[in-house]
Design an enzyme around this catalytic site. Structure first.
Site, PDB file in Angstrom:
ATOM      1  N   GLU A 143     -17.916 -23.938   6.764  1.00 56.44           N
ATOM      2  CA  GLU A 143     -17.228 -23.850   5.475  1.00 56.44           C
ATOM      3  C   GLU A 143     -17.056 -25.286   4.983  1.00 56.44           C
ATOM      4  O   GLU A 143     -16.632 -26.155   5.745  1.00 56.44           O
ATOM      5  CB  GLU A 143     -15.875 -23.158   5.645  1.00 56.44           C
ATOM      6  CG  GLU A 143     -14.976 -23.179   4.418  1.00 56.44           C
ATOM      7  CD  GLU A 143     -15.596 -22.507   3.192  1.00 56.44           C
ATOM      8  OE1 GLU A 143     -15.980 -21.342   3.276  1.00 56.44           O
ATOM      9  OE2 GLU A 143     -15.708 -23.190   2.137  1.00 56.44           O
TER      10      GLU A 143
ATOM     11  N   HIS B  61     -22.952 -18.748   1.528  1.00 58.99           N
ATOM     12  CA  HIS B  61     -21.930 -18.064   0.730  1.00 58.99           C
ATOM     13  C   HIS B  61     -21.486 -18.968  -0.418  1.00 58.99           C
ATOM     14  O   HIS B  61     -21.569 -20.190  -0.316  1.00 58.99           O
ATOM     15  CB  HIS B  61     -20.744 -17.670   1.609  1.00 58.99           C
ATOM     16  CG  HIS B  61     -20.996 -16.398   2.352  1.00 58.99           C
ATOM     17  ND1 HIS B  61     -20.133 -15.326   2.323  1.00 58.99           N
ATOM     18  CD2 HIS B  61     -22.047 -16.013   3.108  1.00 58.99           C
ATOM     19  CE1 HIS B  61     -20.641 -14.345   3.051  1.00 58.99           C
ATOM     20  NE2 HIS B  61     -21.800 -14.726   3.550  1.00 58.99           N
TER      21      HIS B  61
ATOM     22  N   GLU C 103     -16.487  -7.713   1.669  1.00 61.63           N
ATOM     23  CA  GLU C 103     -15.223  -8.383   1.993  1.00 61.63           C
ATOM     24  C   GLU C 103     -14.153  -8.124   0.937  1.00 61.63           C
ATOM     25  O   GLU C 103     -12.960  -8.196   1.237  1.00 61.63           O
ATOM     26  CB  GLU C 103     -15.443  -9.882   2.188  1.00 61.63           C
ATOM     27  CG  GLU C 103     -15.820 -10.621   0.916  1.00 61.63           C
ATOM     28  CD  GLU C 103     -16.155 -12.096   1.160  1.00 61.63           C
ATOM     29  OE1 GLU C 103     -16.754 -12.388   2.204  1.00 61.63           O
ATOM     30  OE2 GLU C 103     -15.817 -12.928   0.315  1.00 61.63           O
TER      31      GLU C 103
HETATM   32  C1  NOJ Z   1     -15.746 -16.814   1.751  1.00 62.33           C
HETATM   33  C2  NOJ Z   1     -16.862 -16.121   2.450  1.00 62.33           C
HETATM   34  O1  NOJ Z   1     -17.532 -15.223   1.600  1.00 62.33           O
HETATM   35  C3  NOJ Z   1     -16.300 -15.407   3.644  1.00 62.33           C
HETATM   36  O2  NOJ Z   1     -17.286 -14.622   4.265  1.00 62.33           O
HETATM   37  C4  NOJ Z   1     -15.707 -16.428   4.569  1.00 62.33           C
HETATM   38  O3  NOJ Z   1     -15.095 -15.756   5.644  1.00 62.33           O
HETATM   39  C5  NOJ Z   1     -14.656 -17.272   3.862  1.00 62.33           C
HETATM   40  N1  NOJ Z   1     -15.169 -17.778   2.639  1.00 62.33           N
HETATM   41  C6  NOJ Z   1     -14.212 -18.445   4.707  1.00 62.33           C
HETATM   42  O4  NOJ Z   1     -15.243 -19.373   4.827  1.00 62.33           O
HETATM   43 CA    CA Z   2     -17.355 -15.095  -0.902  1.00 63.13          CA
END
Ligand code: NOJ
Ligand code: CA
Length: 704
Positions: A415, A483, A508
Site C-alpha cells: 500500500e 488497486h 469489498e
Molecule cells: C483498498 C484496496 O482496494 C483494499 O483491497 C485494501 O485492503 C486497502 N486499500 C488497504 O490497502
Molecule cells: Ca479499492
C-alpha cells in the site's frame, strides 16, 4: 500515394484550398464501415456504420495545444494509405488460447497550414466488431515539445441511447453504475465514498468514465473505451444530452494541463466496439489487439493463480492492518503498544497457509504486515511506508519458510497511501525484498491523494507511474495486481505480469458500505472488465452477519459467488472469505478449488447488461469446462445447450445451484449440488434465484 501526389500538384499549381482534397476516405471489414472526411470548415471528421445502421455520425477529430497552432483549426489532407492485416497471436494467459487480429487500416496524413510543416496522422483500424483510432505525431522539424490542452474527439451518436455509466471522476472508478438515457446523465448525486455520502465528484456533472456501455433502441450495442493508455491521461466523455454528442475530456494534471508530449509520439487508441448481439461485446478482443505485443521476452515465470488472504477480516473490522494504537504511543520499555487486533501475525498467517495447502489454493496474500499502518489513511504524508520493514509479530523468514514447506506462495502487499514518489524511490528495494523471500506477486494500492502535487490517479503522470511499476516488477519477475489504479486498457498484452487491477467497485464494498446491488456484476463485464481483468475478490460465503453493522450484507446468493469465478475473468483470482467460513461449506468450496484461472476457450452463451450473463470456458490444456450463470434481482430460468462440449463424449456435470427457496434477501446461503452425466446433446435448465446464480463443472467421465 495517389492522394499525396494530387495534393502536391494542387499546391504546386497554387490552387485555392477549396480545390484541395477533403475525402471521403473509407475502410471497412464485415459489417463495420469507417469514413473519414474534412468538413466544410476543413476540420477532420469520421463516421462509423454497422451494416445500414449509423453508429457514429460525422464527428470531429482534433487535438488542441497550449499556445495554439495545434490540430484544432482547418487542416489540409495531404494523403492516405490503406493496408490489411490478418494474423493470430497467443496471449501468455487469458480467456482464449489464440486471438485473431484482423483489420483494415486507414492512415490519414494531415497538415496544419497555420504552422508550416506541422503534421499529424490519424490511424484507423477497422475490425469486424468495431473501430480503433489514434493520433500520431510523426518526427518532424515543425514539432518538438508540446502540451495538449484538449482532445477534440467526438462521438456523435444518432440517438438518445440507454447508457450504463459511472461519473467521470479523476481519481476513482469505484462507483455503482447508473442505467439511464444519455440525456439523463447527471453525476452530481452519485454515491462514492465508503461512508455512503453523496458527493459532487467531478467538476463536470455530465462527464462519464469509460468503458461506457450503450444500447440503442434499434438493437445495437456499443462500447466506447480506449486501448494502450500510455504516457497520456485517461479519456472521459462529456455528454451533451440534447444532441447525444459525446466529447473526449482528458483528465488534467495538477495544474490543469492535459499531456506533455514530444514528437514522435501518439495517443492511446479510441475504441468503439459494436454489435447487434450483446455477447459479442464481451467476446471482443479488439482492445487487446490494439495493444503492443509483450515487451517481456521470457514469460515462462508468469503464472495465473488463485489466492486466499489475511484481508476480508480487516475489511469487516474483525482485525486491523495496524499493529499499534499509534506510532507515537510507547510503553514503559519504549515499545509500541499493540492493539491486540493485528491481523498479519505469524500464527494467523500460518492458518491461511494451512487452508491454502489443504485446498490447493496457490497463494496467500497478507495485508498490514509492514510498519506504517498507524499513520496511513487520510494523511498527505510522503514517507509512510518503506515496504521492507515487518511489524514485530510478522516473522517474514519463518512465514516464507513455512509457506514453502507447504507448497504455497506468498503474495506481497504494497500500500502506498497515494505516495507514488515514495514508492518509486523504494521500488528496487521493495522488489528485491520480494525476490529474497520468494514472493511471486504483489498487490499494490494508492488510497488517498497522490503525491506528487495531488496528481490525479487517472492523469498522465500516474499512467506513467503504473507502467514504471509493471516494468520494475517484470525486471524482478514479479506479477502485479494494482488497486486504485487507472482503469485498464488492455496493457496486460504488453506487460503480461500486470495481471489484474481493481479500478472498479469490488466485492469489498459489501464490507463497509451499502454494497453492490445484484445487477452490479451483470454490468461489470460490459464496462470495467472490457479493459482487462479485475481483482473483484469473489467467493464470500458468509453473506450476512459478518459486520458489527447488521445492515452490511452481500447482495447475492452463495451460488452466485461461485458463478462469478467464471463470469468475471482474472488470472489472479481471490477466494476472499475467511477459512472458517469456507469450512462450513467445503462441498461448495470444491468449485472454487477446481475452477481454473487460465483458459483455452470462452463462449458467452447469453448476456444482457444489467440483467444476466452466462459464460462457459474450457480449462487451459485440459478437457474440462466450467460454466457460470448470474442474474440480477430477478429470478430467471436459463436453459443451456451443452453443444459447446466435444461431441460423442460423456462428462460428469456438477451443478452448484441456488436451492428452490434461495433468495439473496431471504435465504442467500441455500444451495444444492447435483451431479449428472451429460453429452454435447444435453440441455441443462438452470434456475437462478433473485440475486442468484449457478456454477457448473464438466469433467470427462472415466472410461468414456
Ligand atoms: C483498498 C484496496 O482496494 C483494499 O483491497 C485494501 O485492503 C486497502 N486499500 C488497504 O490497502
Ligand atoms: Ca479499492
Amino acid at each position: 500515394m495517389k492522394n499525396n501526389l494530387f495534393v502536391l500538384l494542387l499546391v504546386a499549381l497554387g490552387l485555392p484550398a477549396a480545390a484541395q482534397a477533403t475525402g471521403p476516405l473509407s475502410a471497412s471489414l464485415g459489417n463495420v464501415k469507417l469514413t473519414f472526411a474534412l468538413n466544410a470548415a476543413r476540420q477532420p471528421t469520421y463516421a462509423v456504420a454497422y451494416g445500414k445502421k449509423p453508429v457514429v455520425n460525422a464527428s470531429r477529430l482534433g487535438i488542441a495545444f497550449e499556445g495554439g497552432a495545434g490540430f484544432d483549426g482547418p487542416l489540409v489532407l495531404t494523403g492516405s494509405e490503406v493496408k490489411n492485416v490478418d494474423e493470430t497471436w497467443e496471449p501468455v494467459w487469458g480467456e482464449v488460447k489464440s486471438i485473431r487480429n484482423h483489420y483494415q487500416q486507414l492512415t490519414v496524413h494531415l497538415r496544419q497550414p497555420a504552422a508550416p510543416g506541422r503534421r499529424l496522422d490519424v490511424v484507423f483500424r477497422v475490425f469486424a466488431d468495431g473501430v480503433g483510432f489514434r493520433y500520431e505525431f510523426p518526427r518532424q522539424l515543425a514539432l518538438g515539445n508540446f502540451v495538449v490542452s484538449d482532445e477534440l474527439t467526438e462521438f456523435a451518436l444518432p440517438a438518445d441511447h440507454q447508457a450504463f455509466w459511472i461519473p467521470g471522476d479523476y481519481d476513482t472508478n469505484e462507483y455503482l453504475y447508473t442505467k439511464s438515457r444519455l440525456s439523463a446523465v447527471d453525476n452530481s448525486q452519485q454515491v462514492k465514498s465508503s461512508s455512503d455520502i453523496a458527493v459532487r465528484v467531478a467538476p463536470d456533472a455530465q462527464a462519464v468514465a469509460t468503458p461506457l456501455m450503450l444500447k440503442a433502441d434499434d438493437g445495437l450495442y456499443l462500447n466506447i473505451h480506449e486501448a494502450a493508455q500510455v504516457d497520456y491521461p485517461a479519456m472521459q466523455l462529456h455528454v451533451d444530452g440534447a444532441s447525444h454528442r459525446l466529447t473526449a475530456r482528458l483528465v488534467p494534471n495538477a495544474v490543469g494541463s492535459k499531456a506533455f508530449l514530444h514528437a514522435p509520439s501518439r495517443t492511446p487508441w479510441r475504441t468503439l466496439i459494436v454489435s447487434d448481439n450483446a455477447p459479442d461485446i464481451l467476446a471482443s478482443k479488439l482492445i487487446l489487439n490494439l495493444n503492443e505485443p509483450s515487451k517481456i521476452k521470457d514469460t515462462s515465470w508468469i503464472k495465473p493463480m488463485k489466492f486466499v488472504g489475511v484481508w476480508w477480516e480487516m475489511q469487516i473490522g474483525r482485525t486491523d492492518w495496524k499493529y499499534a494504537e499509534s506510532a507515537d504511543t510507547l510503553d514503559a520499555k519504549g515499545q509500541l503498544i499493540p492493539t491486540g487486533r493485528h491481523g498479519a501475525n505469524t500464527a494467523n498467517v500460518k492458518r491461511y497457509i494451512d487452508f491454502a495447502a489443504a485446498h490447493h489454493i496457490a497463494g496467500v496474500l497478507v495485508e498490514g504486515w509492514n510498519v506504517g499502518w498507524e499513520d496511513w489513511f487520510g494523511n498527505w504524508k510522503e514517507n509512510v511506508f518503506d515496504f521492507v520493514t515487518p511489524y514485530p509479530d510478522f516473522n517474514v523468514q519463518q512465514i516464507s519458510d513455512y509457506a514453502k514447506s507447504k507448497g504455497v506462495q506468498m503474495i506481497m502487499h504494497n500500500e502506498t497511501s497515494g505516495s507514488a514518489t515514495n514508492y518509486e524511490q523504494h521500488l528496487d528495494t521493495a522488489y528485491q525484498f520480494m525476490n529474497k523471500y520468494g514472493y511471486p506477486a504483489v498487490k499494490t494500492g494508492y488510497v488517498g491523494r497522490i503525491i506528487p502535487r495531488g496528481e490525479h490517479h487517472d492523469g498522465q503522470w500516474m499512467s506513467n507511474h503504473f507502467v514504471r511499476v509493471a516494468e520494475m516488477a517484470a525486471k524482478h519477475r514479479v506479477a502485479v495486481d494494482m488497486h486504485e489504479a487507472v482503469r485498464p486498457t488492455g496493457l496486460a498484452r504488453t506487460y503480461p505480469n500486470w495481471m489484474a487491477s481493481e479500478a472498479g467497485r469490488g466485492n469489498e464494498y459489501n464490507a463497509f458500505s451499502i454494497g453492490n446491488p445484484p445487477e452490479h456484476e451483470t454490468i461489470m463485464p460490459f464496462t470495467r472488465l472490457m479493459g482487462g481483468p479485475m481483482d473483484y475478490t469473489p467467493g464470500i460465503f458468509k453473506l450476512q452477519g459478518y459486520s458489527a453493522n447488521p445492515a452490511r450484507r452481500v447482495q447475492t446468493t452463495l451460488a452466485k459467488q461461485l458463478a462469478l469465478y467464471v463470469t468475471l475473468y482474472s488470472p489472479l483470482q481471490m477466494a476472499a472469505d475467511l477459512p472458517e467460513n469456507y469450512a462450513q461449506h467445503l462441498d461448495a468450496f470444491q468449485f472454487i478449488q477446481d475452477v481454473p484461472v487460465d483458459w483455452d476457450d470462452t463462449r458467452i452463451l447469453a448476456a444482457e447488461p444489467g440483467d444476466y450473463i452466462t459464460t462457459v470456458r474450457k480449462a487451459k490444456g485440459k478437457d474440462e469446462w466450467y460454466l457460470g450463470s448470474i442474474t440480477d434481482e430477478n429470478a430467471r430460468q436459463q436453459p443451456v445447450k451443452l453443444s459447446f462440449l466435444p461431441p460423442g463424449r460423456r462428462y460428469e456435470a456438477i451443478v452448484y445451484a441456488d436451492a428452490p427457496d434461495a433468495d439473496w434477501q431471504k435465504n442467500p446461503a441455500a444451495y444444492q449440488i447435483t451431479r449428472q452425466v451429460v453429452t454435447s446433446k444435453s440441455v441443462l435448465l438452470l434456475k437462478l434465484a433473485p440475486g442468484g446464480g449457478a456454477a457448473v463443472s464438466f469433467k470427462p467421465v472415466a472410461g468414456r
